[in-house]
Design an enzyme around this catalytic site. Structure first.
Site, mmCIF file in Angstrom:
data_model
loop_
_atom_site.group_PDB
_atom_site.id
_atom_site.type_symbol
_atom_site.label_atom_id
_atom_site.label_comp_id
_atom_site.label_asym_id
_atom_site.label_seq_id
_atom_site.Cartn_x
_atom_site.Cartn_y
_atom_site.Cartn_z
ATOM 1 N N SER A 143 0.821 -1.422 -0.021
ATOM 2 C CA SER A 143 0.015 -0.083 0.187
ATOM 3 C C SER A 143 0.908 1.103 0.025
ATOM 4 O O SER A 143 1.721 1.490 -0.720
ATOM 5 C CB SER A 143 -1.127 -0.006 1.262
ATOM 6 N N ASP A 190 -0.912 1.487 -4.031
ATOM 7 C CA ASP A 190 -1.775 0.551 -4.665
ATOM 8 C C ASP A 190 -3.360 1.057 -4.902
ATOM 9 O O ASP A 190 -4.141 0.314 -5.401
ATOM 10 C CB ASP A 190 -2.085 -0.478 -3.629
ATOM 11 N N ASP A 200 -5.856 2.603 -3.252
ATOM 12 C CA ASP A 200 -7.090 2.206 -2.422
ATOM 13 C C ASP A 200 -7.200 3.770 -1.459
ATOM 14 O O ASP A 200 -8.263 3.758 -1.130
ATOM 15 C CB ASP A 200 -6.973 1.034 -1.491
#
Length: 454
Positions: A105, A246, A248
């Site tokens: 992430s 990533d 998100d």
């Protein structure tokens, strides 16, 4: 149940590359164990999708997972670099048994992690994670050669996800005439996000779209929006959009260079969807969500619920109650009426939708919510202990809460990864907030020596 897990945290297995458990041998066995568990599901297609972000270690772990899954008799469909929410979407549309994400992430490149999505695009249930962990304790065995899984490359993965993102924007709507600066954090959205916004008609100036395996999240993206702010002002953009490695998380910048965080973005989306008649029930935040967000959401005629920090807990609360909107200050936003997990691109499109009807600026839209001053102090402990059992700490908390009355909030939160207590005070007056936060932090620090180790 979560406490019984040895490897899985709140968001999969994560750590520094080369240090257990983020090693090639463990990841191969993790693929095998997952394949064994998933292969027992009756009637399921023995196929798993594997996607990754742009870290150099992704190549190594992609191969390791493929080998482990093959040894368990499961086919792998390789997506290449793809945003985490894109992998969740494709897992659902391919009717795969699971989707596996190789990503850490917003962390630096020398970290990596493995997380799973179930066949419905939701996070893998705790019960399945526990089964995988139990399988990891068994010796690895390979199926017969005629039963080995095969590997396939999915060549149109990015195109499928781009079209899906665009479909959430609404028929007939366009971004024509809007100037956007987009920072992809040299991460998994580098080849997806620019296409989404430009194909919807925007003039897009792109930053952070040249990944080299090492520059992911490096002074760019949602965790470091300074370069985005400078570019927005330099090109006189209407808005800046920052994604993390990533894809998100989402942080935005208004035309004046002001950073718009997850709390403000959540309010903007909630207000727009409420006006459209699409939102009812409650919006879900966390213990760290600003008190100003809670008050603003309630003024919209909606409820506001708090969970522990972590999108996993927000998702659980939303699903349990049949609600659709929630998020964290960090920019991890959940729009469950459109997707099954946090999605920075789709969340950004919802904010842009809110700007379109009357040409409101992002600065105008965020002004409907007034953020309360918030001070966070980390108090390091000599060893882990339960400070909530120390009378002097409880007395100090009560004294601060009494002084704040209904116009503020106190939170003591133990870190999940280190011996630290996070002391947070929030209120209307910044001077008072700073004073009370320091007062409470000092009380915790003074009392720790008398604490009994937890």
């Amino acid at each position: 149940m979560a406490n019984e897990r040895k490897y899985f945290g709140t968001d999969g297995v994560r750590g520094t590359v080369g240090e257990p458990p983020i090693t090639p041998d463990f990841v191969m066995k993790l693929g095998w164990a997952a394949g064994r568990v998933l292969g027992r599901q009756s009637g399921a297609r023995k196929m798993v999708l594997i996607g990754k972000d742009t870290r150099v270690s992704g190549y190594m772990f992609e191969s390791a997972l493929e080998a482990g899954l093959s040894a368990a008799g499961i086919d792998s469909h390789m997506l290449g670099p793809m945003p985490t929410p894109g992998i969740a979407y494709l897992t659902r549309t391919f009717r795969a048994q699971a989707g596996i994400v190789i990503s850490a992430s917003h962390n630096p490149y020398d970290d990596n992690g493995i997380k799973f999505f179930a066949s419905d695009g939701m996070k893998l249930p705790d019960s399945i994670e526990l089964e995988i962990e139990q399988e990891l304790e068994q010796p690895m065995q390979t199926v017969l050669s005629k039963q080995l899984g095969k590997a396939h490359r999915v060549n149109d993965a990015a195109g499928r996800y781009i079209e899906y993102c665009k479909s959430t924007f609404g028929n007939g709507k366009t971004l024509k005439g809007m100037r956007i600066v987009l920072d992809c954090a040299h991460g998994a959205t580098y080849h997806v996000a620019p296409a989404v916004f430009s194909e919807l008609g925007a003039e897009v100036h792109v930053l952070g779209a040249s990944p080299n395996g090492f520059n992911i999240n490096d002074n760019c993206g949602a965790t470091a929006p300074d370069a985005l702010r400078e570019k927005v002002l330099a090109v006189n953009a209407d808005v800046g959009i920052a994604l993390d490695g990533d894809g998100d998380r989402l942080i935005m910048v208004d035309s004046l260079g002001g950073v718009v965080d997850g709390d403000e973005l959540l309010y903007i989306i909630a207000r727009y969807q409420r006006q459209q008649g699409r939102l009812s029930g409650s919006v879900v935040g966390t213990q760290m969500s600003n008190l100003g967000l809670e008050h603003a959401i309630k003024r919209l005629g909606l409820g506001f619920e708090r969970t522990k920090v972590g999108d996993r807990y927000i998702l659980e609360c939303l699903n349990e109650n049949g609600w659709v909107l929630g998020g964290e200050t960090s920019g991890h936003l959940l729009c469950l009426d459109m997707t099954t997990t946090g999605d920075g691109i789709i969340s950004a499109l919802q904010v842009l939708c809110a700007m379109l009807p009357d040409g409101a600026t992002l600065h105008d839209l965020k002004s409907g919510m007034s953020k309360y001053p918030q001070r966070l102090i980390n108090v390091r402990l000599a060893e882990r202990c339960d400070v909530f059992q120390i009378p002097s700490v409880c007395d100090a908390v009560a004294a601060v809460e009494n002084e704040l009355g209904n116009s503020g909030r106190v939170l003591l939160r133990p870190s999940g990864t280190e011996p630290v207590i996070r002391v947070m005070v929030e209120g209307e007056d910044s001077t008072q907030v700073d004073k009370l936060a320091q007062q409470l932090a000092d009380a915790v620090s003074d009392a720790v020596g008398a604490a009994v180790p937890a």
